[in-house]
Design an enzyme around this catalytic site. Structure first.
Site, mmCIF file in Angstrom:
data_model
loop_
_atom_site.group_PDB
_atom_site.id
_atom_site.type_symbol
_atom_site.label_atom_id
_atom_site.label_comp_id
_atom_site.label_asym_id
_atom_site.label_seq_id
_atom_site.Cartn_x
_atom_site.Cartn_y
_atom_site.Cartn_z
ATOM 1 N N GLU A 57 0.837 -1.214 0.000
ATOM 2 C CA GLU A 57 0.000 0.000 0.000
ATOM 3 C C GLU A 57 0.869 1.260 0.000
ATOM 4 O O GLU A 57 0.732 2.141 0.845
ATOM 5 C CB GLU A 57 -0.984 -0.015 1.177
ATOM 6 C CG GLU A 57 -2.027 -1.101 1.033
ATOM 7 C CD GLU A 57 -3.166 -1.012 2.045
ATOM 8 O OE1 GLU A 57 -2.990 -0.407 3.116
ATOM 9 O OE2 GLU A 57 -4.255 -1.546 1.745
ATOM 10 N N GLU B 203 -5.963 -7.286 -1.905
ATOM 11 C CA GLU B 203 -6.584 -7.361 -0.578
ATOM 12 C C GLU B 203 -8.054 -7.021 -0.747
ATOM 13 O O GLU B 203 -8.389 -5.988 -1.326
ATOM 14 C CB GLU B 203 -5.982 -6.331 0.393
ATOM 15 C CG GLU B 203 -4.580 -6.606 0.836
ATOM 16 C CD GLU B 203 -4.098 -5.608 1.898
ATOM 17 O OE1 GLU B 203 -4.942 -4.991 2.582
ATOM 18 O OE2 GLU B 203 -2.879 -5.454 2.018
#
Ligand code: CA
Length: 690
Positions: free
Chosen positions: A226, A323
Site C-alpha cells: 500500500e 486485498e
C-alpha cells in the site's frame, strides 16, 4: 489493510461500549432489519409483488451446485485465475492454540488446514507479509503474526506442500506499512536513498534465497505494501521509484519468471492514473498493478472495475485486487475492537452483513478483475482465518477470556500488535490488541468454515441455495419538526438470491402513536411484514430536523428581500446542476477578481444555536478566502471554508452561537474573495436552536 482504520474502529468500539443503552442508530436514510437466514417459498407467490432480478450472466450451461448461499457463476474464468488468501497471521494463530475444522467438523492440523483451503475451498495462492525485523531490543515480537522471514518460510512451506503458489508481500519496514505509515526498518533509518536501495536489494535477494532453500514456491513478489503515500521512509516519487527499482532488480535477477507487483490503495480517490506514469517515468520494471479493495471504504465495485480497466488499457499492466474482505457480522469475537462495526460512520455496506453478503462482495470483486480479461489475474482475500484466540463474544466470564487472549497476543503475536511494538509504532503504544477482522473471516469465531469459505469454488460453478429472506428494509426520511410524514405502505424484501419484492407493512399502532413530531431527533417506527406465513420485523426511521430560523435559506422563494447581497456577480439561480437540494442556489461567477458579501439578519431569543451552509465550486485560485460568519452584540464568529470541485460540497458550521438576551439581532452571512474566473454555489443555509 489500513491501520488508521483499525485504530478508528478500536476507538469507535470503545465508545460503543461506553454508550450501551443509547443504541438508536445515527442519522440514516435507510432503515434496515437484518434477518437470520430462514427458508421461505418463492418470493412471487403473494399479491402485489414486483420481483426485480439482478443482472444475470449469459452462461449457457448450468453447472450450479447446491449450497447454503447463492453465487452467480463468473463466466470464462481461466483455470489460472488467482483465487488467493492472505494467511499471514496463521502461524501465530496455530502457536496460540487456535483450532480449525473442515466442513464435516473434523479438526485440521497445520498442513491439513492448508490442504483443506486448497482442496475444498479453491485457494490456489497464499499471500504472506514480511517485515524486516519485527522485534524490540530484547527480542520481543511486535505481534501482528510475527511476520519475519522465518515465519514466511513456515507458512510458505505449508502452502507449497498443499499445492498453492506464494506471493511474498515485502513491506520493507519492521511493522505495518500502509498509507498512514511507511517507516524504514530500524537498521536502515539513517540510510540515504541510495544506501537504502543497496540494502533493500540485498535483503530481497537474501530473503528469496532463504525461501527457495526452504522449498517455498514463490510465484509473485510485492515491492512494498500500500505504497500510496510513501515507501520505506521516502515520500518523493523519484526516491520511491529508486527503491521500487532496487527491489524489482533483485527479483528479476533471482528468477525472471516471478511476477513483480507494485501495490496501491484508495482506488476511490481516482489517483491511480497519476501513479502509473511515475512508475513509467522513473523506469520501474514491474508486471502487476495491484490494489486493495475494501467495498465499505473504497466505494462501489463499478468504479473499481473501471479503474482496473483503465490501468490495463493505458499502461498495459496486469491488474489484481490483492486485498479484499467483507464482514458477515457486526459482532466482535475476541474482545479487541474490529475495524468494521455497527454504525461505523462514513463506511458504506453495499452488501448484506451476512455470509451471503460476504459471498456477494467477493464474487463482485473477482468479477471486476475478471472483466479485464487476461490482464486481470486474480484476487486475494485478506486474513480469512484471523479468528479469536478464544471466544470473548458469548463467554460467561468475558474478562477472563480477554485476559487469556491478551497474554497470547503478547506472547505469541496473534494480535494485530503487541505492546512491544510501542517504540517503533506509536499507534501500537496505545491500541495494541487482538484481531480487528475476526468478523470478516471465512471461519466462524470457533474455527468452523462458513459457506463463504467455498466462494472460490462457487464463482467457477455457480451455487444455488433454498430461497430465504435476507433483509426487510424501508427508505427512511428526513423532515422538519411539526412537518407531515407519511408511513410507507410497503417494505423492500430482499432475498438471498439478490431479488427484491415489495410487501405490505402492518404498522405497530403504539409505535406510530408514540412518535413526537415536535422534537428534533430520529425515531424508529416499528412494523411487521408477512412473507409466506412468516412475520418479519421492519423499521422506518424519520429524522425530525429542528426549525430553520433563516428565511429563504435554500433560495427556493423568488422573494430575496431578506438577503443583502453587495455584488452583481452572485445571484439566485435556477440551476439543477449546482444545487445542494431543491431547484435554486446562490450562484457566483466572474471574469474579473471576485469579492462579495451576502448576509441576513434575524432576531433571536436567548439560547444556543448552530449555523451552517453548503458550498461547492472551483477555479477560485490558491489564495481564495471563503468565510461563514455570525455577528451579534460584541461577538464575531467565523468559520473558514472553500471550494474544490463541482458538486463536492463543503459544509462549514459555527456551532457555538450563545445568545443571552431575548430579542438579540444576529447577522449571519458569507464573505468571499477569489480569483477571476472562479465559480461556485451556496445552498441550504441553516440556523437551528440547539
Ligand atoms: Ca476483534
Amino acid at each position: 489493510m489500513r491501520l488508521k482504520k483499525i485504530l478508528t474502529a478500536i476507538l469507535v468500539f470503545a465508545l460503543t461500549l461506553s454508550a450501551v443503552g443509547c443504541s438508536k442508530k445515527e442519522a440514516s436514510d435507510n432503515s434496515e432489519t437484518e434477518i437470520a437466514t430462514e427458508s421461505v417459498a418463492s418470493p412471487d407467490d403473494a399479491d402485489n409483488n414486483e420481483v426485480i432480478p439482478l443482472p444475470t450472466g449469459t452462461s449457457s450451461e448450468d453447472t450450479s451446485v447446491e449450497a447454503d448461499v447463492f453465487v452467480e457463476k463468473i463466466d470464462n474464468l481461466s483455470d489460472d485465475f488467482i483465487t488467493g488468501a492472505d494467511l499471514s497471521s496463521i502461524a501465530a494463530e496455530f502457536d496460540s492454540g487456535v483450532k480449525y475444522y473442515d466442513f464435516n467438523g473434523n479438526e485440521l492440523d497445520e498442513q491439513g488446514f492448508f490442504d483443506f483451503l486448497y482442496d475444498e475451498c479453491g485457494v490456489n495462492y497464499a499471500r504472506i507479509r514480511v517485515w524486516v525485523d519485527p522485534y524490540d531490543e530484547n527480542g520481543n515480537s511486535y505481534g501482528g503474526g510475527n511476520n519475519d522471514i522465518e515465519t514466511a518460510k513456515r507458512i510458505g512451506t505449508w502452502a507449497t506442500n498443499a499445492g498453492m503458489r506464494v506471493l511474498i508481500d515485502f513491506h520493507y519496514s519492521d511493522f505495518w506499512a500502509d498509507p498512514s505509515k511507511q517507516k524504514a526498518p530500524k537498521a536502515w533509518s539513517d540510510f540515504s536513498v541510495d544506501e537504502k536501495a543497496v540494502a533493500l536489494k540485498m535483503y530481497t535477494e537474501d530473503s528469496l534465497n532463504e525461501l527457495r532453500d526452504a522449498g517455498v514456491d514463490v510465484g509473485m513478489v510485492q515491492i512494498g505494501n500500500e505504497t500510496t503515500t510513501g515507501f520505506c521512509g521516502e515520500t518523493e516519487w523519484e526516491d520511491m521509484c529508486t527503491l521500487f527499482k532496487a527491489g524489482s532488480e533483485a527479483v528479476r535477477e533471482f528468477d525472471k519468471d516471478i511476477l513483480i507487483a507494485i501495490h496501491f490503495t484508495n482506488p476511490e480517490k481516482g489517483s491511480y492514473p497519476a501513479y502509473a506514469p511515475y512508475l513509467e517515468q522513473y523506469g520501474v520494471d514491474y508486471d502487476v498493478f495491484a490494489s486493495s479493495y475494501y467495498p465499505y471504504w473504497h466505494g462501489e465495485v463499478g468504479s473499481m472495475k473501471a479503474i482496473l480497466n483503465t490501468i490495463v488499457n493505458k499502461y498495459g499492466k496486469k491488474v489484481m485486487i490483492v486485498e479484499t474482505s467483507y464482514i458477515y457480522t457486526y459482532e466482535d469475537g475476541d474482545g479487541s475492537g474490529n475495524t468494521e462495526s455497527e454504525g461505523k460512520a462514513g463506511d458504506a455496506f453495499y452488501y448484506d452483513v451476512s455470509v451471503q453478503g460476504q459471498c456477494d462482495a467477493i464474487r463482485e470483486a473477482a468479477n471486476a478483475v475478471a472483466f479485464c480479461g487476461e490482464a486481470g489475474i486474480g484476487i486475494f482475500y485478506w486474513e480469512p482465518a484471523w479468528i479469536p484466540v478464544s471466544v470473548y463474544a458469548d463467554a460467561d466470564y468475558p474478562d477472563e477470556v480477554y485476559e487469556y487472549n491478551r497474554k497470547l497476543w503478547e506472547e505469541k503475536g496473534s494480535g494485530w500488535a503487541s505492546s512491544y511494538a510501542s517504540d517503533y509504532d506509536e499507534d501500537a503504544a496505545e491500541y495494541y490488541g487482538g484481531s480487528a477482522v475476526d468478523n470478516e473471516a471465512l471461519f466462524d469465531f470457533y474455527g468452523h468454515p462458513l459457506a463463504s469459505a467455498k466462494i472460490y469454488k462457487y464463482i467457477r460453478t455457480g451455487a444455488v441455495a433454498p430461497l430465504s429472506v435476507s433483509a426487510v428494509t424501508t427508505d427512511g426520511i428526513v423532515v422538519g419538526v411539526n412537518e407531515y410524514y407519511g408511513l410507507p405502505e410497503t417494505a423492500h424484501v430482499r432475498y438471498n438470491d439478490g431479488t427484491i419484492s415489495e410487501k405490505p407493512i402492518i404498522w405497530d399502532e403504539d409505535s406510530v402513536a408514540n412518535v413526537d413530531i415536535s422534537t428534533p431527533g430520529e425515531v424508529a417506527i416499528e412494523g411487521t411484514v408477512e412473507v409466506d406465513g412468516e412475520e418479519y420485523p421492519v423499521i422506518f426511521t424519520v429524522k425530525f430536523l429542528a426549525e430553520n430560523l433563516l428565511l429563504n435559506p435554500g433560495f427556493e422563494d423568488e422573494d430575496m428581500s431578506m438577503w443583502v447581497i453587495d455584488s452583481d456577480i452572485i445571484s439566485r439561480k435556477d440551476d439543477s446542476s449546482n444545487v445542494h437540494d431543491g431547484a435554486y442556489c446562490l450562484h457566483f461567477w466572474s471574469e474579473k477578481d471576485i469579492e462579495y458579501t451576502v448576509y441576513q439578519t434575524v432576531t433571536l431569543d436567548a439560547g444556543e444555536y448552530v449555523l451552517g451552509t453548503y458550498i461547492e465550486g472551483g477555479d477560485c485560485g490558491d489564495d481564495a478566502s471563503f468565510v461563514l460568519y455570525a455577528e451579534y452584540g460584541d461577538e464575531s464568529l467565523e468559520q473558514k471554508t472553500g471550494v474544490t470541485k463541482w458538486q463536492e460540497w463543503d459544509n462549514p458550521e459555527i456551532d457555538n452561537i450563545v445568545i443571552t438576551e431575548d430579542g438579540t439581532e444576529l447577522t449571519i452571512g458569507v464573505k468571499v474573495k477569489a480569483a477571476a474566473k472562479g465559480w461556485g454555489a451556496w445552498d441550504d443555509f441553516y440556523l437551528y436552536a440547539k
